[in-house]
Motif scaffolding. Structure first.
Motif, PDB file in Angstrom:
ATOM      1  N   ASP A   1       0.838  -1.307   0.336  1.00  0.00           N
ATOM      2  CA  ASP A   1      -0.375   0.302   0.022  1.00  0.00           C
ATOM      3  C   ASP A   1       1.135   1.197  -0.567  1.00  0.00           C
ATOM      4  O   ASP A   1       1.053   1.630   1.182  1.00  0.00           O
ATOM      5  CB  ASP A   1      -1.253  -0.066   1.235  1.00  0.00           C
ATOM      6  CG  ASP A   1      -1.998   0.937   1.724  1.00  0.00           C
ATOM      7  OD1 ASP A   1      -2.042   2.075   0.672  1.00  0.00           O
ATOM      8  OD2 ASP A   1      -2.474   2.098   2.653  1.00  0.00           O
ATOM      9  N   TRP A   2       1.208   1.709  -1.327  1.00  0.00           N
ATOM     10  CA  TRP A   2       2.026   3.000  -1.209  1.00  0.00           C
ATOM     11  C   TRP A   2       1.980   4.251  -1.090  1.00  0.00           C
ATOM     12  O   TRP A   2       0.399   4.492  -1.740  1.00  0.00           O
ATOM     13  CB  TRP A   2       3.000   2.677  -2.567  1.00  0.00           C
ATOM     14  CG  TRP A   2       3.847   3.366  -2.967  1.00  0.00           C
ATOM     15  CD1 TRP A   2       4.943   4.201  -2.020  1.00  0.00           C
ATOM     16  CD2 TRP A   2       4.021   5.065  -3.641  1.00  0.00           C
ATOM     17  NE1 TRP A   2       5.483   5.096  -2.804  1.00  0.00           N
ATOM     18  CE2 TRP A   2       4.885   5.914  -3.554  1.00  0.00           C
ATOM     19  CE3 TRP A   2       2.466   5.611  -4.535  1.00  0.00           C
ATOM     20  CZ2 TRP A   2       5.313   7.073  -4.473  1.00  0.00           C
ATOM     21  CZ3 TRP A   2       2.991   6.877  -4.714  1.00  0.00           C
ATOM     22  CH2 TRP A   2       4.257   7.388  -5.353  1.00  0.00           C
ATOM     23  N   ASN A   3       2.348   4.725  -0.347  1.00  0.00           N
ATOM     24  CA  ASN A   3       1.851   6.597  -0.521  1.00  0.00           C
ATOM     25  C   ASN A   3       3.238   7.322  -0.499  1.00  0.00           C
ATOM     26  O   ASN A   3       4.525   7.038   0.108  1.00  0.00           O
ATOM     27  CB  ASN A   3       1.651   6.565   1.259  1.00  0.00           C
ATOM     28  CG  ASN A   3       0.600   5.273   2.250  1.00  0.00           C
ATOM     29  OD1 ASN A   3      -0.001   6.520   1.987  1.00  0.00           O
ATOM     30  ND2 ASN A   3       0.990   4.220   2.544  1.00  0.00           N
ATOM     31  N   GLU A   4       2.909   8.189  -1.046  1.00  0.00           N
ATOM     32  CA  GLU A   4       4.279   9.307  -1.583  1.00  0.00           C
ATOM     33  C   GLU A   4       4.730  10.229  -0.629  1.00  0.00           C
ATOM     34  O   GLU A   4       3.810  10.448   0.038  1.00  0.00           O
ATOM     35  CB  GLU A   4       3.629  10.137  -2.693  1.00  0.00           C
ATOM     36  CG  GLU A   4       4.679  10.871  -3.709  1.00  0.00           C
ATOM     37  CD  GLU A   4       4.233  11.219  -4.969  1.00  0.00           C
ATOM     38  OE1 GLU A   4       5.852  12.427  -5.509  1.00  0.00           O
ATOM     39  OE2 GLU A   4       2.948  11.244  -5.361  1.00  0.00           O
ATOM     40  N   LEU A   5       5.540  10.488  -0.321  1.00  0.00           N
ATOM     41  CA  LEU A   5       6.369  11.153   0.700  1.00  0.00           C
ATOM     42  C   LEU A   5       6.332  12.749   0.506  1.00  0.00           C
ATOM     43  O   LEU A   5       6.907  12.858  -0.690  1.00  0.00           O
ATOM     44  CB  LEU A   5       7.618  10.531   0.644  1.00  0.00           C
ATOM     45  CG  LEU A   5       8.063   9.852   2.106  1.00  0.00           C
ATOM     46  CD1 LEU A   5       9.471   8.898   1.826  1.00  0.00           C
ATOM     47  CD2 LEU A   5       7.429  10.154   3.352  1.00  0.00           C
ATOM     48  N   PRO A   6       5.064  13.634   0.805  1.00  0.00           N
ATOM     49  CA  PRO A   6       6.514  14.552   0.556  1.00  0.00           C
ATOM     50  C   PRO A   6       7.138  15.665   0.763  1.00  0.00           C
ATOM     51  O   PRO A   6       8.251  15.232   2.163  1.00  0.00           O
ATOM     52  CB  PRO A   6       4.370  15.704   1.338  1.00  0.00           C
ATOM     53  CG  PRO A   6       4.740  14.675   2.422  1.00  0.00           C
ATOM     54  CD  PRO A   6       5.017  13.538   1.644  1.00  0.00           C
ATOM     55  N   ILE A   7       8.216  16.088  -0.030  1.00  0.00           N
ATOM     56  CA  ILE A   7       9.189  16.328  -0.014  1.00  0.00           C
ATOM     57  C   ILE A   7       8.973  18.434  -0.107  1.00  0.00           C
ATOM     58  O   ILE A   7      10.910  18.775   0.027  1.00  0.00           O
ATOM     59  CB  ILE A   7      10.464  16.582  -0.670  1.00  0.00           C
ATOM     60  CG1 ILE A   7      10.118  16.322  -2.221  1.00  0.00           C
ATOM     61  CG2 ILE A   7      10.336  14.753  -0.583  1.00  0.00           C
ATOM     62  CD1 ILE A   7      11.134  15.682  -3.020  1.00  0.00           C
ATOM     63  N   ASP A   8       8.194  19.173   0.390  1.00  0.00           N
ATOM     64  CA  ASP A   8       7.910  20.029  -0.087  1.00  0.00           C
ATOM     65  C   ASP A   8       7.356  21.088   1.224  1.00  0.00           C
ATOM     66  O   ASP A   8       7.658  22.102   1.430  1.00  0.00           O
ATOM     67  CB  ASP A   8       6.666  20.476  -0.746  1.00  0.00           C
ATOM     68  CG  ASP A   8       5.028  19.926   0.026  1.00  0.00           C
ATOM     69  OD1 ASP A   8       5.738  19.606   0.820  1.00  0.00           O
ATOM     70  OD2 ASP A   8       4.532  20.251  -0.623  1.00  0.00           O
ATOM     71  N   GLY A   9       8.072  19.939   2.000  1.00  0.00           N
ATOM     72  CA  GLY A   9       8.051  20.812   3.430  1.00  0.00           C
ATOM     73  C   GLY A   9       6.816  20.409   4.311  1.00  0.00           C
ATOM     74  O   GLY A   9       6.507  20.989   5.493  1.00  0.00           O
ATOM     75  N   THR A  10       5.982  19.463   3.579  1.00  0.00           N
ATOM     76  CA  THR A  10       4.824  19.399   4.208  1.00  0.00           C
ATOM     77  C   THR A  10       4.323  17.928   5.254  1.00  0.00           C
ATOM     78  O   THR A  10       5.551  17.633   5.112  1.00  0.00           O
ATOM     79  CB  THR A  10       4.018  18.752   3.444  1.00  0.00           C
ATOM     80  OG1 THR A  10       2.879  19.904   2.419  1.00  0.00           O
ATOM     81  CG2 THR A  10       1.994  18.956   3.807  1.00  0.00           C
ATOM     82  N   SER A  11       3.997  18.593   6.519  1.00  0.00           N
ATOM     83  CA  SER A  11       4.289  17.267   8.062  1.00  0.00           C
ATOM     84  C   SER A  11       2.882  16.695   7.475  1.00  0.00           C
ATOM     85  O   SER A  11       2.049  16.584   7.019  1.00  0.00           O
ATOM     86  CB  SER A  11       4.364  17.950   9.125  1.00  0.00           C
ATOM     87  OG  SER A  11       5.591  18.925   9.362  1.00  0.00           O
ATOM     88  N   PHE A  12       3.773  15.340   8.039  1.00  0.00           N
ATOM     89  CA  PHE A  12       2.454  14.613   7.586  1.00  0.00           C
ATOM     90  C   PHE A  12       2.415  13.713   8.849  1.00  0.00           C
ATOM     91  O   PHE A  12       3.580  13.578   9.827  1.00  0.00           O
ATOM     92  CB  PHE A  12       2.898  13.108   6.482  1.00  0.00           C
ATOM     93  CG  PHE A  12       3.943  12.531   6.223  1.00  0.00           C
ATOM     94  CD1 PHE A  12       4.317  11.478   6.654  1.00  0.00           C
ATOM     95  CD2 PHE A  12       4.677  14.072   5.865  1.00  0.00           C
ATOM     96  CE1 PHE A  12       5.588  10.985   6.357  1.00  0.00           C
ATOM     97  CE2 PHE A  12       6.304  12.970   5.757  1.00  0.00           C
ATOM     98  CZ  PHE A  12       6.340  11.196   5.985  1.00  0.00           C
ATOM     99  N   SER A  13       1.472  12.541   9.360  1.00  0.00           N
ATOM    100  CA  SER A  13       1.233  11.715  10.250  1.00  0.00           C
ATOM    101  C   SER A  13       0.887   9.800   8.975  1.00  0.00           C
ATOM    102  O   SER A  13       0.648   9.951   8.381  1.00  0.00           O
ATOM    103  CB  SER A  13       0.453  11.677  11.198  1.00  0.00           C
ATOM    104  OG  SER A  13       0.317  12.716  11.567  1.00  0.00           O
ATOM    105  N   VAL A  14       1.634   8.842  10.293  1.00  0.00           N
ATOM    106  CA  VAL A  14       1.933   7.809   9.936  1.00  0.00           C
ATOM    107  C   VAL A  14       0.708   7.258   9.904  1.00  0.00           C
ATOM    108  O   VAL A  14       0.635   7.240  11.692  1.00  0.00           O
ATOM    109  CB  VAL A  14       3.308   6.795   9.521  1.00  0.00           C
ATOM    110  CG1 VAL A  14       3.428   5.252   8.902  1.00  0.00           C
ATOM    111  CG2 VAL A  14       3.905   7.194   8.809  1.00  0.00           C
ATOM    112  N   PRO A  15      -0.363   6.164   9.623  1.00  0.00           N
ATOM    113  CA  PRO A  15      -1.560   6.103  10.693  1.00  0.00           C
ATOM    114  C   PRO A  15      -0.913   4.571  10.945  1.00  0.00           C
ATOM    115  O   PRO A  15      -0.062   3.849  10.894  1.00  0.00           O
ATOM    116  CB  PRO A  15      -2.152   5.752   9.169  1.00  0.00           C
ATOM    117  CG  PRO A  15      -2.502   6.073   8.401  1.00  0.00           C
ATOM    118  CD  PRO A  15      -0.627   6.964   8.746  1.00  0.00           C
TER     119      PRO A  15
END
Length: 304
Positions: free
Chosen positions: A135-149
């Motif tokens: 189940d692929w999720n693209e990592l943002p590299i524009d400085g946007t923060s994210f969480s991993v379910p």
């Protein structure tokens, strides 16, 4: 929130299977000054659910040595909620094969360039489609923060690094943003922040700015000198040629780390078998320790 070092060595581990350099010979002989290491990987989270960051070829050994990653909540269980790869290199992705028995698609986070390298040049992800799937999720590299379910209380920010992709990448000699990334882990409860970059060829303005905002840095410790592999006759390329900033010399990693506040915890990871800092009695190791920098080892834990 815990960061656990599963493996602290570079590709091939320590000792490297086919290497008889002074370092590898010493660890095989049981030297009290040399500690064996598996290949670079960490887990972040806890107490039961973890993000695996880089899946090394040594993943099975690393999991066996890390009981916290097997909470045993069911007949078949794992503490690995998801996997995130900093790049598409063999020593950071081959362990995905060992996770193929998973009963559901493996949640995987990578940049698009790394996804393409692992789908084409080294098609691990296509092979896994015949097993658990991904189940692929693209990592943002524009400085946007994210969480991993599945990993509660952890916020991440990824940034592109100046380094190189894997040899099988079509842009090996023409790196693109996202070939290699650094990560900031943030504990949303405590505000603690850690910067992680096991492959780092240059301290860019963005990286330097980030280093000044975190409580701990865990960065590339691959080579001591730029010409290390050339002097030993193992390669014709310098450390910088293959995307790693050496520790010593003007503009080296220790030079940069010395400019950080004394309160910042500084650690080296992804250490090559040729690096003399692996000899705990060496002058190079003493220089690292005198600079207030730690050499990571398998099993080290950092709380933030």
């Amino acid at each position: 929130m815990t960061l656990r070092v599963l493996g602290s060595g570079a590709g091939g581990g320590f000792p490297q299977w086919n290497c008889n350099c002074v370092q590898c010979t010493a660890v095989r002989a049981g030297s009290p000054h040399h500690r064996a290491r598996t290949q670079s990987s960490i887990a972040v989270g806890g107490p039961d659910d973890w993000l695996l960051v880089n899946a090394s070829p040594d993943i099975l050994t690393q999991l066996q040595r890390s009981p916290a990653l097997q909470p045993a909540r069911a007949v078949r269980d794992t503490g690995i909620a998801a996997v995130l790869l900093c790049d598409g290199q063999i020593d950071h992705s081959t362990g995905l094969y060992m996770l193929r028995e998973r009963g559901t698609p493996l949640p995987l986070w990578t940049t698009r360039p790394a996804f393409e390298d692992l789908s084409q040049g080294n098609p691990i992800l296509r092979v896994l489609s015949h097993y658990c799937g991904v189940d692929w999720n693209e990592l943002p590299i524009d400085g946007t923060s994210f969480s991993v379910p599945g990993v509660a209380g952890l916020r991440l920010t990824a940034m592109p690094l100046d380094s190189k992709p894997a040899p099988y990448s079509p842009h090996r000699e023409r790196p693109v943003p996202g070939d290699n990334i650094g990560l900031v882990f943030e504990n949303l409860r405590t505000g603690g922040r850690v910067f992680y970059a096991p492959g780092l060829g240059e301290i860019s303005p963005l990286v330097w700015e980030t280093l000044g905002t975190v409580d701990a840095v865990m960065v590339d410790g691959t080579f001591w000198t730029d010409d290390e592999m050339i002097r030993l006759g193992f390669s014709k390329k310098t450390a910088r040629d293959i995307g790693h900033l050496p520790q010593s010399g003007p503009g080296g990693m220790l030079d940069w780390l010395a400019r950080l506040p004394a309160s910042t915890r500084k650690l080296l990871i992804h250490i090559n078998n040729t690096n003399p800092i692996l000899d705990e009695s060496s002058p190079e190791r003493r220089a690292v320790e005198a600079a207030g920098v730690e050499v990571t080892f398998d099993g080290l834990e950092l709380t933030f």
